[in-house]
Motif scaffolding. Structure first.
Motif, short mmCIF file in Angstrom:
data_model
loop_
_atom_site.label_atom_id
_atom_site.label_comp_id
_atom_site.label_asym_id
_atom_site.label_seq_id
_atom_site.Cartn_x
_atom_site.Cartn_y
_atom_site.Cartn_z
N GLY A 1 4.49 -9.87 -10.29
CA GLY A 1 4.30 -9.79 -8.89
C GLY A 1 3.07 -9.73 -8.09
O GLY A 1 2.71 -8.87 -6.93
N ALA A 2 2.07 -8.20 -8.91
CA ALA A 2 1.20 -7.72 -8.58
C ALA A 2 0.14 -8.54 -7.70
O ALA A 2 0.02 -9.45 -8.22
CB ALA A 2 0.83 -6.53 -9.38
N VAL A 3 -1.07 -7.72 -6.77
CA VAL A 3 -1.70 -8.22 -5.83
C VAL A 3 -3.25 -7.73 -6.44
O VAL A 3 -3.29 -6.32 -6.10
CB VAL A 3 -1.88 -8.20 -4.47
CG1 VAL A 3 -2.78 -9.41 -4.17
CG2 VAL A 3 -0.10 -9.10 -3.86
N PRO A 4 -3.84 -7.99 -7.41
CA PRO A 4 -5.42 -8.22 -7.83
C PRO A 4 -5.97 -7.86 -6.76
O PRO A 4 -6.46 -9.33 -5.86
CB PRO A 4 -5.66 -8.79 -9.34
CG PRO A 4 -5.32 -10.54 -8.66
CD PRO A 4 -4.01 -10.49 -7.56
N VAL A 5 -6.86 -6.34 -6.37
CA VAL A 5 -7.62 -6.42 -5.59
C VAL A 5 -9.03 -5.54 -6.28
O VAL A 5 -8.77 -5.51 -7.15
CB VAL A 5 -7.74 -6.05 -4.20
CG1 VAL A 5 -6.09 -6.34 -3.91
CG2 VAL A 5 -6.96 -4.26 -4.73
N LYS B 1 6.47 0.42 1.73
CA LYS B 1 6.56 0.70 0.32
C LYS B 1 5.83 -0.13 -0.81
O LYS B 1 5.70 -0.99 -1.00
CB LYS B 1 8.24 -0.46 0.22
CG LYS B 1 8.77 0.94 0.47
CD LYS B 1 10.34 0.21 -0.31
CE LYS B 1 10.62 0.78 -1.89
NZ LYS B 1 11.97 0.52 -2.04
N LYS B 2 3.98 -0.06 -0.06
CA LYS B 2 3.16 -0.62 -1.00
C LYS B 2 1.99 0.56 -1.53
O LYS B 2 1.71 1.77 -1.34
CB LYS B 2 1.85 -1.16 0.56
CG LYS B 2 2.84 -2.32 0.98
CD LYS B 2 1.74 -2.76 1.61
CE LYS B 2 2.74 -3.81 3.17
NZ LYS B 2 1.31 -4.13 3.17
N LEU B 3 2.06 0.24 -2.45
CA LEU B 3 0.99 0.69 -3.55
C LEU B 3 -0.52 0.55 -3.60
O LEU B 3 -0.39 -0.40 -4.52
CB LEU B 3 1.48 1.24 -4.51
CG LEU B 3 2.89 2.37 -4.93
CD1 LEU B 3 4.30 2.21 -6.04
CD2 LEU B 3 2.33 3.84 -4.29
N VAL B 4 -1.49 1.22 -3.80
CA VAL B 4 -2.64 0.99 -4.39
C VAL B 4 -2.91 1.88 -5.78
O VAL B 4 -3.34 3.11 -5.29
CB VAL B 4 -3.81 0.83 -3.47
CG1 VAL B 4 -4.86 0.92 -4.14
CG2 VAL B 4 -3.51 0.19 -1.68
N ILE B 5 -2.83 0.94 -6.75
CA ILE B 5 -3.17 1.86 -7.97
C ILE B 5 -4.18 1.02 -8.80
O ILE B 5 -4.43 -0.20 -8.83
CB ILE B 5 -2.11 0.72 -8.58
CG1 ILE B 5 -0.42 1.47 -8.52
CG2 ILE B 5 -1.90 1.86 -10.11
CD1 ILE B 5 0.93 1.52 -8.74
N SER B 6 -4.79 2.03 -9.51
CA SER B 6 -6.31 2.01 -10.07
C SER B 6 -5.87 3.29 -11.71
O SER B 6 -4.59 4.10 -10.98
CB SER B 6 -8.00 2.42 -9.95
OG SER B 6 -8.57 2.03 -10.70
N VAL C 1 -3.12 -4.14 -7.32
CA VAL C 1 -3.62 -3.08 -8.33
C VAL C 1 -5.72 -3.78 -8.26
O VAL C 1 -5.92 -4.60 -7.93
CB VAL C 1 -3.73 -3.60 -9.68
CG1 VAL C 1 -2.15 -3.23 -10.30
CG2 VAL C 1 -3.80 -5.53 -10.27
N VAL C 2 -6.25 -2.46 -8.35
CA VAL C 2 -7.56 -2.66 -8.01
C VAL C 2 -8.22 -2.89 -9.53
O VAL C 2 -8.06 -2.32 -10.48
CB VAL C 2 -8.66 -1.20 -7.86
CG1 VAL C 2 -9.47 -1.71 -7.28
CG2 VAL C 2 -6.89 -0.83 -6.58
N THR C 3 -8.49 -4.23 -9.96
CA THR C 3 -8.89 -4.75 -11.03
C THR C 3 -10.54 -4.03 -11.90
O THR C 3 -10.88 -3.54 -12.93
CB THR C 3 -8.73 -6.49 -11.33
OG1 THR C 3 -10.18 -6.80 -10.15
CG2 THR C 3 -7.44 -6.47 -10.49
#
Length: 110
Positions: free
Chosen positions: A54-58, A1-6, A30-32
């Motif tokens: 709670g999102a993690v910026p990357v 249940k992991k998402l990488v979103i842009s 979240v791909v900033t």
């Protein structure tokens, strides 16, 4: 249940799905630097909002290199290095240096 979103627009196309996914229990990255807001402030406040939820910026480079994991993964090494050399600024220059000085590869032409 992991998402990488842009997304195209940070304050709408990225923030809404991120907040909904977090609410559903997903871990969201979240791909900033591949998303943009209607202004710098709109982008930054939207990132702040997602991080508070709670999102993690990357960054795109973090994502790429985490997928690569280590340089022993030869099946994807050359393609990843091509992307890094072409689009990663100083890091790309460092990779070129390593190719030529450490590995004896021919110097890349601009």
């Amino acid at each position: 249940k992991k998402l990488v979103i842009s997304a195209l627009w940070t304050e709408v196309c990225l923030t809404f799905p991120t907040l909904m996914a977090l609410g559903e229990g997903f871990e969201v990255y979240v791909v900033t630097d591949t998303s943009g807001g209607t202004s710098v402030d709109a982008h930054e406040r939207s990132i702040d909002r997602m991080v508070q939820a709670g999102a993690v910026p990357v960054t795109w480079q973090q994502v790429l290199l985490e997928y690569q994991r280590d340089w022993a993964r030869r099946d994807t090494y050359d393609a990843v290095m091509d992307l890094v050399r072409e689009h990663s600024g100083a890091y790309g220059i460092g990779v070129d240096y390593a190719y030529t000085m450490v590995h004896g590869a021919p110097e890349r032409k601009a």
